[in-house]
Each structure stands twice: as structure tokens, then as C-alpha cells.
Enzyme design. Structure first.
Site, PDB file in Angstrom:
ATOM      1  N   GLY A 112       3.424  12.008  -5.701  1.00  0.00           N
ATOM      2  CA  GLY A 112       4.129  10.867  -5.134  1.00  0.00           C
ATOM      3  C   GLY A 112       3.529   9.513  -5.431  1.00  0.00           C
ATOM      4  CB  THR A 116      10.993  10.620  -8.987  1.00  0.00           C
ATOM      5  OG1 THR A 116       9.849  11.285  -9.524  1.00  0.00           O
ATOM      6  CG2 THR A 116      12.231  11.439  -9.319  1.00  0.00           C
ATOM      7  CD  GLN A 163      13.566  18.835 -14.708  1.00  0.00           C
ATOM      8  OE1 GLN A 163      12.953  18.075 -13.958  1.00  0.00           O
ATOM      9  NE2 GLN A 163      13.244  20.111 -14.838  1.00  0.00           N
ATOM     10  CG  HIS A 815     -32.257  17.516  12.677  1.00  0.00           C
ATOM     11  ND1 HIS A 815     -31.751  16.230  12.601  1.00  0.00           N
ATOM     12  CD2 HIS A 815     -33.579  17.408  12.450  1.00  0.00           C
ATOM     13  CE1 HIS A 815     -32.733  15.397  12.337  1.00  0.00           C
ATOM     14  NE2 HIS A 815     -33.848  16.088  12.229  1.00  0.00           N
TER      15      HIS A 815
END
Length: 856
Positions: A112, A116, A163, A815
Site C-alpha cells: 500500500g 493503484t 492487468q 535484573h
């Protein structure tokens, strides 16, 4: 280079030409998976348009976007776009998608970060969308993401995927491993009517399905109030459409999971995919990228489900270890296992219970989880040092896959007997009880013997140095462990005093304040005293970098130069993340230490805040606490009071030694580090390495083999890059199963604002929080509350000015908790996500007795 390539011409090795997204789509298409047809405009087109772009200086993102949106598209590039688009058909609706070379990578998805554009129709519209994709490489978010992942802007290029659009009836995303729990081969599917953009962008609450082994484990209906759908002629629209029920059938869910398994099998790693189902019910795969957030799994050494416990987390070292640091711990673990009679045939292999994953150390606790004895003992041990792990362990004990198979305690008891015999535990306990001064003298002698063992013949050959290092690392731990029976005697008497007096241990914590013989406390106090002895100038005005230059040139004022040198002679082997011998020590890089001194000298606190005064008050509080516990015991019998006084005096005598074995171990690691640097210099002379420090990116066996010659520079560069990537990992599990599950992720989180942990140091303090992720260069004003992931001794100079402590890791005996008690500052440890849920400057209240942190 061709300007446009069809998916059938692309494979995974073409990242530089087509970017990550297109390389994956080409790989999927060539594998016969259902990918919609398309092509990619290669990075060569972007290179030509971006030629002359200046990637340095301020305002980079805006300047680059403007250049790419205004620069003319070369005519041959425009023609390639128009022609390639026409080959898909007449005005075919397409998705135009960015595909950067730094995208969909195994270590960073960049999901992202670039743009697109959906349902683009017409050649000119495609050209315009391509130009906008190029510009999206320089959005503010993309630039920031690259910088956070250490990727040089000048090396990044962008290709563009074109596409065919799937006119989706239902679409969404699918992870082939559970991204929340980490469980591998468990598909998680989010689905929504219409285009998948609604799910990807987070615009809806989608339906969720979880599938494992063909079984649907979970069906969760989302509200699905929004649908994104294509508009005739181009573009998309958002439509609010109520949708009842689930948008996928069980058959479709299983088909999706099966498709995801095929994708994962092809890549050999879990994948984050995007998918769509068209109006004819056909399933399409529109995207696949690695899931980069999953923690890598240890290499399995035994069959069945295994349980791993993070050594790094418990030690407060969240980053990775260098290859030589890991190699050292294999030898150390082999020596420790050998004490119990379970050492490996080759010490270089490490103990059978040690594993490495994500360049960090893990202990295989499966045997303990699956044994009756382990289930009884381990939770009690974890409660002291890693309290947050106890409920996780208890949940694991309920997992039928981890049922008890080891019912007899005899193997463990035999190992414990061998262990106790090898470290002379009975005699050390007697020594602690009857002759405490001799016990303390023995602990000091261990250090003197270690100093003698660290010495090498002069001169020593590289082979002698490697032999000495491996022998020393395998043998030192058993020797320094012989101190622990005295420490445990002290704590055992502490518990006995609680039982005899009836005073709960939680109400006896003042007994453990300001205990003597703790090397870390002594170091911190000496550092403070050092700040009172040296000349305050130039520390009050010069930046740390200049202080370092002056010190290394021997040009600090005379007292400061002499005193700091003496301090480093005693404590220079220490440092942040000091359990890794590949990490520089204070003696090598004194910037952190000089910065701490500068902070001390710039403080403006009263005499009551001086650490030595606080330490003296702590010792007085401890004496009062002993008197109180003894008086409570006297109510039950005079002899009880005498035993309680005796026991608590021994507790204070030996509790501080708890830090001594690690102090000695770190001194050993620092000595080996110095010796290996000489080996590194020899390898530089042979042309094997570029720099002596590169030797820390080899294992001991590799360094030995390299003495015969060769060229390991490419290997070191690859390992350095992997180390840097792992250093940026934001989350490390404390418990990890071999199927990838993080059991802690399955637990129900506390409500927002309800921060609870383990009570570590009594008292209540309200103050301003200071979130510190790295102690190097950190500054803490007196009274500020330190909020941090965890601590090791490299953090403790900050404790001298802290008003309180909040830690994400640890238990009452970790610790940070021990040091907080000694300094008398309220502390709560084991607070989940404390560094994210608390912000610097926020006022908080720390209740160290109740184990709560209240946010204002």
C-alpha cells in the site's frame, strides 16, 4: 532492456526490471495459477522519465512528485503503453498498479505504499494512470517507509503493472499463515462483496474465515456496509449496501484455502494474497507477497510440536546477536549442559536444548512442558524472572498436543545431582551458612582465576587464540556457576524468614534494598562518584561527540582523563547488549558512558537525590525491615526471631552476588572479543576480510577455516545486511511454538488504560514518564519514570536518577527489578506493550506493591 513485458516473460529473478509486484505476478502466472492476463511497463521507462531527479536534501518527496507529474513521457514509451494496452482488447477495463523494486520483498512488503488505479478504460487514461503511479513512489508515506527500512531512495525504481480487471462479485485478502497468532498453514480470509479495495483499504468490517487442514475453524460475519464496484466507462464507486449473512460459501472458503496452500508451496513461505471471484464463480489470484511480520521458526531438531523460550527477551536484548556472539553461546550452553551430564558430542553444536531463530537465542522447553516435574517446578522459577510467561506456560499445559509424557522425576534429579556435585553446591551452602567471609572470598577468587585464564601467551598465533577462546567459553560458565549456591542460600533463608515470621515476602522487599557485593550497583555508584570528582567542564557544554574526541585524544581535563580511564580499566568490559561478544564495549566506544557523565553533571537535584545518600537510606530501611520481621517472628517464639535475624543477615550478605556470575561471564566475552579482533586483523592481512571487526560476522569454525585463505567479504556483507534487517524487527515473541504460534497472542488483552504487571519494588510514585528504547544517549531527569522494554547492566546508570521503573519484560527477580529494589524506586515489570501504551511526558502513577500503572 524491453520497455514492456507480458506476465509469461517474467519470473521472480527479474526484480530490478519489473519490481516486486510484477515479479510475483509473472511467477504465479508461469506456475499455472489463475492470474488475470496483463503486462508490465519496466523500470527502464521510469528511469528515463526520472533522469536528473535529485534525491538528496529537504523537500525530496514533493520535489520528486512534481518532476514525475510534469516531465514529458517519451514518445516511444507512450507508444509502448498504447500498443500493449490494445493487445488486451478494445478498451478493456484494467487495473494500473505500481510495482517498485523495493516492494513485496521477503523482509519488507511495502504493501500500500505506492498507488493503484482500478477500472481504467482507454489508452490515454492508462498513460495518465502510469504517470500517477510513477509519482506515487514519492508519497510521504513511501519515503518514510523506505527510510525506516534502511533503503536508499536513489536505488529504487518503479515499474507499472497493467492487468485486466476482474469484475468481482466478492473479493478480499488471504494470509496463508495466521498473522496474529503466527500459526503456519492456518489460512485467514477476509471477504467483502465487490472489489477487494474495500478490504485492502480497511474501509469495511469484512467477513472473516479461519481454515486449518481443510477445516473451517472460524466464521465471523462483518457488517459489510460498503461495496466498491466498477462503473461502466471507467472508475469506481462506493455504495452503501446492507448485506446479511456471509458472502462466501463453505466450498468457496475451502477452495480459497486450497489455492493459498498452492501459492505457499510454490514460494516455500507463507504468503499475503489478494483474490477475487467473478460473476461466473471463477476464482482469480490478483496478488501474492511474503508475509514479512511473521517471526522465523527455529530449524526443527526433533519431531512433534516444540516449545521455545526467548533468551533474548529474558535478558532484555531485543535485537539480534552477531554470528560470533551466537557461536559463543553455543559453546557456553554446551559447557552448562555438560555440568549436568547432557553435553553435546561437539561443543560447537551447542546444548541440545538451544536453538537459534531470527539471529536470537531460544531454549527448547518442550521436555519441561511435557513432564510432571517440569510442570511443578518451571512456573515457580519463571515467576521470579519472567512472570508474564507463567500464565502462558499454564495455558500450554492444557494443550492436548503437549500432554505429559515424562512422568518420572528420576532423570531430572540425576542431572541435578550431577550439577550440584560438579559445582560443589553442598560445600558452598555450608560455607554461606557458617563462614560468610570465606564465601565472599571464594567468589572473589573465581574472578582472579578468570583473569588468569584470560591471559594468552605473548605472542599468540591466530590458531592459539581460537583454541583459547573456544576452551574458555566452554569452561567458564560451570566455574562461575559455583557462586550461585551461596546466592540461592541467601534467598532460601529469605523465604524461610517469611515462613517463620508470617510476614509475606511481598512485604519484606525492603530487606533487599542497598545490598552489598553487587558489582552492578557498585559500578553505578562509582560512576556517580566519578561525576563528583571530575572537572565539570567541558561536560556541561560540549556535545558527546566532542567529549569522545577529547577523551580519545587524551585532551580532557587531567582529573577527568585519569579517572575515566581508571573506571574503564575496571568496568570497560561492560556495555549495552553485552551478552553478545560481537557488540562494542564501553572501553571501545565510550560515547554512552561520557553521555551519562554529562547528564549527571547537568542535573540540578538536591542532596537528598544523591545516589550515595539514597543507597545509605536504603541500607537503613533494610535494617529496620529486618528488625520488624524479627519482631513478628518473636511473637511465635524467641528462637524464631534469632533464626530470622541470622537468615536475613545472610540474605543481605549473598543476595548481591546474584549479578556476579554475569559480571564474570561478560568479562570473559569481552576478553574473547579483544582476542578475536587480533584474528580479524590477521584475516584482513590475508585478504579474507575488509575490516578486523568483520570477524564478528563469522562463527569460530568459519574463522578457523578462513586462516587457510579465501574471500569472505561477500558473506560478511550479506550477514551484516541480514543483521541490520533483524535489528529493525519491532516484535520478538517470548514463547514460540514450532508451528509458528505465539501463545501470548492468544491471550485476552487487558482493557485500554488498565496496565498491570508484576509487583517488583514496593512504593508508589507519580511522575512524568520517559519512554526509552535504547539507553545509549538517553537522558532521564531526576524523578522521571523510566519506561523501557527490559534492562541489562548497560541501562543501570539511568536508574540513579529514575523516580520509578516500568518494564515490558521480567519478573520479581529479573535484573531491572533487583536493581530497582536496591535503589528503592517503585517498579512494575512484565507490563505488556508498556512502551507503546505510555508516551513520553505523560503523567503516570506506578504502584510497585500492587503491580499497577495508572495513566493520567
Amino acid at each position: 532492456m524491453k520497455t514492456a513485458l507480458a506476465f509469461s516473460e517474467i519470473d521472480a529473478g527479474m526484480l530490478a526490471e519489473v519490481g516486486g509486484k510484477a515479479a510475483n505476478l509473472g511467477e504465479l502466472a508461469r506456475a499455472g495459477l489463475p492470474v488475470p492476463p496483463g503486462w508490465v511497463l519496466t523500470t527502464e521507462a521510469y528511469r528515463r522519465v526520472a533522469e536528473g531527479l535529485d534525491t538528496s536534501g529537504d523537500g525530496l518527496a514533493e520535489r520528486a512528485r512534481r518532476h514525475l507529474l510534469e516531465a514529458p513521457v517519451p514518445e516511444d514509451v507512450r507508444e509502448t503503453i498504447v500498443t500493449s494496452y490494445a493487445e488486451l482488447g478494445d478498451d478493456v477495463p484494467v487495473a494500473v498498479r505500481s510495482s517498485a523494486t523495493a516492494e513485496d520483498l521477503p523482509f519488507a512488503s511495502f504493501a500500500g505504499q505506492q498507488d493503484t488505479y482500478l477500472n481504467v478504460v482507454g489508452a490515454e487514461a492508462v498513460v495518465a494512470a502510469v504517470r500517477r503511479c510513477w509519482a506515487s513512489l514519492w508519497t510521504d508515506r513511501a519515503v518514510a517507509y523506505r527510510e525506516s527500512n534502511g533503503i536508499d531512495h536513489a536505488t529504487v525504481r518503479l515499474a507499472v503493472v497493467v492487468q485486466e480487471m476482474v469484475d468481482a462479485r466478492v473479493a478480499g485478502v488471504m494470509f496463508t499463515a495466521n498473522p496474529v497468532t503466527g500459526r503456519r498453514h492456518e489460512a485467514v480470509i477476509d471477504a467483502n462483496p465487490g472489489l477487494g479495495e474495500a478490504v485492502v483499504s480497511g474501509a469495511v468490517n469484512p467477513d472473516r474465515f479461519v481454515v486449518h487442514g481443510g477445516e473451517i475453524l472460524e466464521r465471523q460475519a462483518g457488517d459489510k456496509r460498503l461495496t466498491i464496484r466498477s462503473v461502466p466507462g471507467g472508475g469506481t464507486e462506493r455504495v452503501e449496501t446492507p448485506y446479511d449473512g456471509l458472502c462466501l460459501t463453505d466450498d468457496q472458503v475451502r477452495a480459497l484455502a486450497e489455492l493459498g496452500a498452492r501459492v505457499e508451496d510454490h514460494y516455500g513461505a507463507p504468503q499475503d494474497t489478494e483474490w477475487a471471484i467473478d460473476g461466473d464463480g471463477r476464482l482469480w489470484l490478483t496478488q501474492a507477497r511474503p508475509i514479512t511480520t511473521l517471526y522465523p521458526l527455529p530449524e526443527p531438531t526433533r519431531p512433534g510440536l516444540r516449545v521455545y523460550f526467548s533468551v533474548n527477551v529474558v535478558q532484555g536484548v531485543m535485537g539480534p546477536l552477531t554470528p560470533m556472539g551466537l557461536s559463543a553461546f553455543r559453546l557456553i550452553s554446551a559447557g552448562a549442559a555438560g555440568v549436568s551430564g547432557y553435553g553435546p558430542a561437539d561443543p560447537r553444536d551447542g546444548a541440545p536444548f538451544m536453538a537459534v531463530s531470527g539471529q536470537r537465542m531460544w531454549l527448547d522447553l518442550t521436555t519441561a512442558v511435557r513432564s510432571r516435574f517440569g510442570r511443578a517446578v518451571l512456573p515457580r522459577m519463571l515467576a521470579l524472572g519472567e512472570a508474564r510467561t507463567v500464565p502462558v506456560f499454564e495455558r500450554l499445559a492444557q494443550d492436548p498436543r503437549l500432554s505429559v509424557v515424562h512422568t518420572s522425576p528420576r532423570p531430572v534429579l540425576r542431572g541435578l545431582r550431577r550439577f550440584a556435585r560438579r559445582i560443589h553446591a553442598p560445600s558452598r551452602v555450608v560455607l554461606a551458612l557458617t563462614r560468610p567471609k570465606e564465601g565472599l572470598a571464594y567468589a572473589a577468587r573465581i574472578g582472579e582465576q578468570l583473569d588468569r585464564r584470560l591471559r594468552l601467551p605473548d605472542p599468540a598465533t591466530p590458531v592459539q587464540r581460537l583454541d583459547h577462546a573456544e576452551r574458555l567459553l566452554a569452561a567458564t560458565f560451570p566455574a562461575i556457576l559455583s557462586i550461585m549456591p551461596m546466592v540461592l542460600t541467601g534467598y532460601g533463608l529469605f523465604a524461610l524468614a517469611s515462613r517463620l515470621s508470617g510476614v509475606p515476602i511481598a512485604d519484606m522487599q525492603d530487606v533487599l534494598r542497598s545490598v552489598p557485593h553487587n558489582p552492578t550497583t557498585e559500578m553505578d555508584l562509582e560512576l556517580w562518584h566519578l561525576a563528583t570528582r571530575i572537572e565539570p567542564e567541558p561536560f556541561r557544554k560540549e556535545p558527546v561527540a566532542e567529549l569522545v574526541r577529547l577523551f580519545e585524544a587524551g585532551e580532557l581535563p587531567p582529573v577527568a582523563q585519569r579517572e575515566i580511564t581508571a573506571f574503564l580499566d575496571e568496568y570497560g568490559h561492560r556495555g549495552v547488549a553485552e551478552i553478545d561478544l560481537g557488540v562494542p564495549r564501553w572501553s571501545e566506544e565510550p560515547a554512552h558512558l561520557l553521555g551519562v557523565l554529562a547528564n549527571y553533571l547537568r542535573m540540578d537535584g538536591g542532596a537528598d537525590l544523591v545516589p550515595s545518600a539514597l543507597f545509605a537510606k536504603g541500607a537503613e530501611a533494610a535494617r529496620s525491615a529486618i528488625a520488624h520481621v524479627a519482631s513478628e517472628a518473636r511473637r511465635k517464639g524467641r528462637w524464631r526471631a534469632a533464626v530470622v535475624r541470622f537468615g536475613l543477615r545472610r540474605t543481605r550478605e549473598f543476595a548481591g552476588l546474584r549479578e556476579l556470575p554475569k559480571f564474570y561471564l561478560v568479562k570473559t566475552l569481552a576478553g574473547v572479543r579483544r582476542s578475536m579482533l587480533v584474528v580479524g586483523e590477521h584475516l584482513v592481512g590475508l585478504g579474507v576480510l575488509d575490516a578486523a571487526q568483520d570477524v564478528y560476522f563469522l562463527g569460530f569454525d568459519e574463522a578457523r577455516a578462513a586462516l587457510g585463505g579465501g574471500d569472505l567479504r561477500a558473506l560478511v556483507a550479506e550477514r551484516r545486511e541480514a543483521y541490520e534487517r533483524e535489528s529493525r524487527r519491532r516484535h520478538v515473541p517470548r514463547i514460540l511454538l514450532s508451528d509458528g504460534t505465539e501463545p501470548e497472542a492468544l491471550a485476552t488483552r487487558a482493557a485500554d488504560g488498565a496496565l498491570t504487571g508484576t509487583a517488583a519494588s514496593a512504593g508508589t510514585v507519580t511522575g512524568v514518564a520517559r519512554v526509552v528504547l535504547d539507553p545509549v544517549g538517553a537522558h532521564l531527569e531526576p524523578g522521571e519514570i523510566l519506561v523501557c522494554p527490559s534492562t541489562d547492566p548497560g541501562w543501570t546508570p539511568l536508574f540513579l536518577t529514575a523516580g520509578g521503573l516500568v518494564m515490558e519484560m521480567g519478573g520479581a527477580m529479573s535484573h531491572g527489578a533487583v536493581v530497582a529494589r536496591e535503589y528503592g524506586i517503585p517498579a512494575v515489570v512484565g507490563v505488556p506493550d508498556a512502551t507503546h501504551r505510555i508516551t513520553t511526558g505523560q503523567e503516570i502513577e506506578v504502584n510497585g506493591a500492587a503491580g499497577t500503572v495508572t495513566l493520567s
